[in-house]
Every structure is written in C-alpha cells, then in structure tokens.
Design a protein around this motif. Structure first.
Motif, PDB file in Angstrom:
ATOM      1  N   ALA A  79       5.858 -51.769 -57.369  1.00  0.00           N
ATOM      2  CA  ALA A  79       5.758 -53.099 -57.959  1.00  0.00           C
ATOM      3  C   ALA A  79       6.917 -53.361 -58.911  1.00  0.00           C
ATOM      4  N   VAL A  80       7.318 -52.345 -59.665  1.00  0.00           N
ATOM      5  CA  VAL A  80       8.473 -52.473 -60.551  1.00  0.00           C
ATOM      6  C   VAL A  80       9.738 -52.651 -59.721  1.00  0.00           C
ATOM      7  N   THR A  81       9.884 -51.863 -58.679  1.00  0.00           N
ATOM      8  CA  THR A  81      11.056 -51.983 -57.811  1.00  0.00           C
ATOM      9  C   THR A  81      11.137 -53.382 -57.209  1.00  0.00           C
ATOM     10  N   LEU A  82       9.998 -53.938 -56.810  1.00  0.00           N
ATOM     11  CA  LEU A  82       9.994 -55.291 -56.256  1.00  0.00           C
ATOM     12  C   LEU A  82      10.463 -56.302 -57.298  1.00  0.00           C
ATOM     13  N   THR A 149      -0.080 -56.039 -63.987  1.00  0.00           N
ATOM     14  CA  THR A 149       1.223 -55.624 -63.463  1.00  0.00           C
ATOM     15  C   THR A 149       2.329 -56.537 -63.960  1.00  0.00           C
ATOM     16  N   SER A 150       2.032 -57.824 -64.112  1.00  0.00           N
ATOM     17  CA  SER A 150       3.024 -58.759 -64.635  1.00  0.00           C
ATOM     18  C   SER A 150       3.452 -58.368 -66.041  1.00  0.00           C
ATOM     19  N   VAL A 151       2.496 -57.947 -66.858  1.00  0.00           N
ATOM     20  CA  VAL A 151       2.821 -57.489 -68.217  1.00  0.00           C
ATOM     21  C   VAL A 151       3.783 -56.312 -68.160  1.00  0.00           C
ATOM     22  N   LEU A 152       3.485 -55.347 -67.288  1.00  0.00           N
ATOM     23  CA  LEU A 152       4.332 -54.165 -67.166  1.00  0.00           C
ATOM     24  C   LEU A 152       5.727 -54.520 -66.664  1.00  0.00           C
ATOM     25  N   VAL A 153       5.801 -55.239 -65.550  1.00  0.00           N
ATOM     26  CA  VAL A 153       7.099 -55.517 -64.934  1.00  0.00           C
ATOM     27  C   VAL A 153       7.944 -56.426 -65.822  1.00  0.00           C
ATOM     28  N   PRO A 223      -0.834 -55.487 -57.531  1.00  0.00           N
ATOM     29  CA  PRO A 223       0.423 -55.064 -58.148  1.00  0.00           C
ATOM     30  C   PRO A 223       1.670 -55.687 -57.517  1.00  0.00           C
ATOM     31  N   LEU A 224       1.692 -55.817 -56.198  1.00  0.00           N
ATOM     32  CA  LEU A 224       2.880 -56.389 -55.567  1.00  0.00           C
ATOM     33  C   LEU A 224       3.030 -57.876 -55.914  1.00  0.00           C
ATOM     34  N   LEU A 225       1.920 -58.596 -55.967  1.00  0.00           N
ATOM     35  CA  LEU A 225       1.994 -59.993 -56.402  1.00  0.00           C
ATOM     36  C   LEU A 225       2.412 -60.076 -57.870  1.00  0.00           C
ATOM     37  N   GLY A 226       1.918 -59.151 -58.667  1.00  0.00           N
ATOM     38  CA  GLY A 226       2.310 -59.127 -60.081  1.00  0.00           C
ATOM     39  C   GLY A 226       3.786 -58.845 -60.254  1.00  0.00           C
ATOM     40  N   GLY A 227       4.328 -57.898 -59.478  1.00  0.00           N
ATOM     41  CA  GLY A 227       5.746 -57.600 -59.540  1.00  0.00           C
ATOM     42  C   GLY A 227       6.591 -58.776 -59.083  1.00  0.00           C
ATOM     43  N   LEU A 228       6.143 -59.432 -58.016  1.00  0.00           N
ATOM     44  CA  LEU A 228       6.844 -60.612 -57.512  1.00  0.00           C
ATOM     45  C   LEU A 228       6.826 -61.731 -58.551  1.00  0.00           C
ATOM     46  N   GLY A 229       5.658 -61.981 -59.129  1.00  0.00           N
ATOM     47  CA  GLY A 229       5.532 -63.045 -60.129  1.00  0.00           C
ATOM     48  C   GLY A 229       6.368 -62.785 -61.355  1.00  0.00           C
ATOM     49  N   ALA A 230       6.381 -61.529 -61.818  1.00  0.00           N
ATOM     50  CA  ALA A 230       7.175 -61.198 -63.004  1.00  0.00           C
ATOM     51  C   ALA A 230       8.665 -61.359 -62.723  1.00  0.00           C
ATOM     52  N   LEU A 232      10.053 -63.424 -60.566  1.00  0.00           N
ATOM     53  CA  LEU A 232      10.354 -64.858 -60.508  1.00  0.00           C
ATOM     54  C   LEU A 232      10.344 -65.483 -61.902  1.00  0.00           C
ATOM     55  N   MET A 233       9.365 -65.095 -62.716  1.00  0.00           N
ATOM     56  CA  MET A 233       9.283 -65.628 -64.076  1.00  0.00           C
ATOM     57  C   MET A 233      10.514 -65.230 -64.883  1.00  0.00           C
ATOM     58  N   TYR A 234      10.942 -64.006 -64.732  1.00  0.00           N
ATOM     59  CA  TYR A 234      12.146 -63.534 -65.415  1.00  0.00           C
ATOM     60  C   TYR A 234      13.364 -64.356 -64.994  1.00  0.00           C
ATOM     61  N   SER A 235      13.498 -64.600 -63.687  1.00  0.00           N
ATOM     62  CA  SER A 235      14.641 -65.357 -63.187  1.00  0.00           C
ATOM     63  C   SER A 235      14.652 -66.774 -63.744  1.00  0.00           C
ATOM     64  N   ILE A 236      13.476 -67.387 -63.812  1.00  0.00           N
ATOM     65  CA  ILE A 236      13.385 -68.750 -64.350  1.00  0.00           C
ATOM     66  C   ILE A 236      13.754 -68.780 -65.826  1.00  0.00           C
ATOM     67  N   LEU A 237      13.279 -67.789 -66.581  1.00  0.00           N
ATOM     68  CA  LEU A 237      13.603 -67.732 -68.009  1.00  0.00           C
ATOM     69  C   LEU A 237      15.099 -67.553 -68.226  1.00  0.00           C
ATOM     70  N   CYS A 238      15.711 -66.721 -67.394  1.00  0.00           N
ATOM     71  CA  CYS A 238      17.145 -66.502 -67.538  1.00  0.00           C
ATOM     72  C   CYS A 238      17.925 -67.798 -67.321  1.00  0.00           C
ATOM     73  N   ILE A 239      17.429 -68.638 -66.428  1.00  0.00           N
ATOM     74  CA  ILE A 239      18.102 -69.900 -66.152  1.00  0.00           C
ATOM     75  C   ILE A 239      17.911 -70.888 -67.300  1.00  0.00           C
ATOM     76  N   PHE A 240      16.678 -71.071 -67.725  1.00  0.00           N
ATOM     77  CA  PHE A 240      16.388 -72.100 -68.721  1.00  0.00           C
ATOM     78  C   PHE A 240      16.739 -71.686 -70.144  1.00  0.00           C
ATOM     79  N   LEU A 241      16.641 -70.398 -70.454  1.00  0.00           N
ATOM     80  CA  LEU A 241      16.980 -69.920 -71.801  1.00  0.00           C
ATOM     81  C   LEU A 241      18.408 -69.422 -71.883  1.00  0.00           C
ATOM     82  N   ARG A 242      19.096 -69.448 -70.748  1.00  0.00           N
ATOM     83  CA  ARG A 242      20.489 -69.007 -70.679  1.00  0.00           C
ATOM     84  C   ARG A 242      20.665 -67.579 -71.164  1.00  0.00           C
ATOM     85  N   LEU A 243      19.718 -66.735 -70.787  1.00  0.00           N
ATOM     86  CA  LEU A 243      19.842 -65.312 -71.099  1.00  0.00           C
ATOM     87  C   LEU A 243      20.840 -64.688 -70.135  1.00  0.00           C
TER      88      LEU A 243
END
Length: 247
Positions: A79-82, A149-153, A223-230, A232-243
C-alpha cells in the motif's frame, strides 16, 4: 533519505548505477524488511495487550526504515509502494518488483513464526493472521482500513518524500502512525494497512487454523484503496499548496 533518493544519490555521487544498485539490492532490502516485520508482528500477537502489539509493529517499522531506508526507501508495504508510485517517487517497474518481494517476504516471515511458536500458541493466535472484530461488517471494515492506511501513507509522503516537509524524524513519525492506527483500529479490523502482513500469516496458517482466510479481501481492498487515496491527496496538495515535489 527520501523513499526515492537512494537512486538519485547514487547518480549524484557518480558511483555505479547498474541494475544491482538501483533495482536488485532495493528489492532484496524490501524482501528482508517485510520478512522481519511480519515475523515480529506474528510473534507479538501472543500478547493480549493491544498497546504492546501496536508498539511492536510501530517500533519495528521505524527500526527497519532507519536500517534499510537508504537502500530501498523502506516501504515494506504494498500500500505504501502504491502511494509512493502515485506520487511519482518510484518507477512502476521497480514498484512491481517491490510488490512481489514484499509478498514473498511476508510469507517467509510468517513461516519463521510458525516454526518458532509452539503449536498450541500458534493456533490460539491464528498464526498472527487478521480477523474482524465481533459483529463488524466487512464493508465498514474496508472503510476503516482505507482511513487507517491513508493516515500511514500520507505520513510517509509528507515526512519522508516531499522535499519541503520531509524530516529526519520520518522513521519515528511512520512508526508512530503504525502504532496509533493499531491502537485505534486493531480491535475492529486488525489494523493491517498492509496486504503483505495479511497474506503471509493467513496462507501459512491455513492448513491448521480454521477460517484464516475469512474476509481476507478486506485487507487487500482497504489498504490498496487507502494507499491510492493518500497518493492522490498528496499530489493534489502539492499542486494547490505549491509544495516541492520529489524531483
């Protein structure tokens, strides 16, 4: 060291970048890490105290990341790898190698636990395999695994991958995430967050433990859905927060 920087570091220092350093060695590290993690997890299942089980898992993952993170990034979890792959920190081909190594490592770790534990104890703890809490619906259990899993990833991505927010304390942060997830979700879903941790004990204990594969899909889908969701959420934050991204 971030989850992808082991390859970049090799290139920056001008040392050999052959397939052994960039592919084979990291895959071996993932295999060994998951083997040890699953072994400790199964052995810790003997303890009826939830806090002890949570700390055993959390501290083990922190130690493994400290020891092997500079080689493979220290995923030790499909899940982390995903999630890391979705975030763009690892190539899909290498991620597939990690995935296979993690599953095989989980099987070997569970086999070691079966060899070490007395038969009566092994059967009592179901070989360290997961089971839903009494009266827990599998559908809601999947949701629980998704959130845990989202919390972890997400912790992994923000503390060990992103250039802006990564910290030297990432191994501890990730270990804490594992521990608190188990403390909160353990009685409900087992708080697996890791298909390799779920598959190894279930498969190895199957011949002697009745129902070791009951509702097993919960610990894959969640877990796989949690890894996928995390991811995607990370990618969106990087775009909007300019991380800063990894690259």
């Amino acid at each position: 060291m971030s989850y992808s920087e082991h390859e970049k570091l090799i290139n920056d220092e001008g040392t050999p970048t052959g397939s052994y350093e960039t592919t084979i060695l990291p895959i071996i590290a993932e295999f060994v890490g998951v083997c040890l993690f699953v072994f400790i997890g199964c052995m810790a299942s003997q303890d009826n105290l939830l806090t002890a089980v949570a700390l055993a898992h959390g501290l083990t993952i922190a130690l493994l990341i400290i020891g092997l993170g500079s080689i493979s990034g220290g995923h030790f979890n499909p899940a982390v790898t995903l999630g890391v792959t979705i975030a763009g920190a690892i190539k899909p081909v290498l991620a597939l190698g990690y995935f296979i190594a993690q599953l095989l490592g989980g099987l070997l770790g569970a086999a070691f636990a079966r060899a070490v534990l007395p038969s009566d104890i092994y059967i009592t703890i179901r070989g360290g395999s997961h089971a839903l809490g009494k009266g827990v619906d599998p559908g809601w259990a999947i949701l629980g695994e998704v959130v845990l899993t989202s919390v972890l990833v997400f912790t992994v991505l923000m503390s060990a991958v992103n250039r802006t927010t990564k910290s030297k304390l990432a191994p501890l942060a990730i270990g804490f995430a594992v521990a608190v997830d188990i403390m909160s979700g353990g009685p409900i879903t087992g708080a697996s967050m890791n298909p390799a941790r779920a598959l190894g004990p279930a498969l190895v204990s199957y011949p002697v433990v009745s129902g070791s594969f009951d509702d097993h899909y919960v610990w894959w889908v969640g877990p796989l859905l949690g890894g996928l969701g995390a991811g995607l959420m990370y990618s969106i934050l990087c775009i909007f927060l300019r991380l800063n991204w990894i690259k």
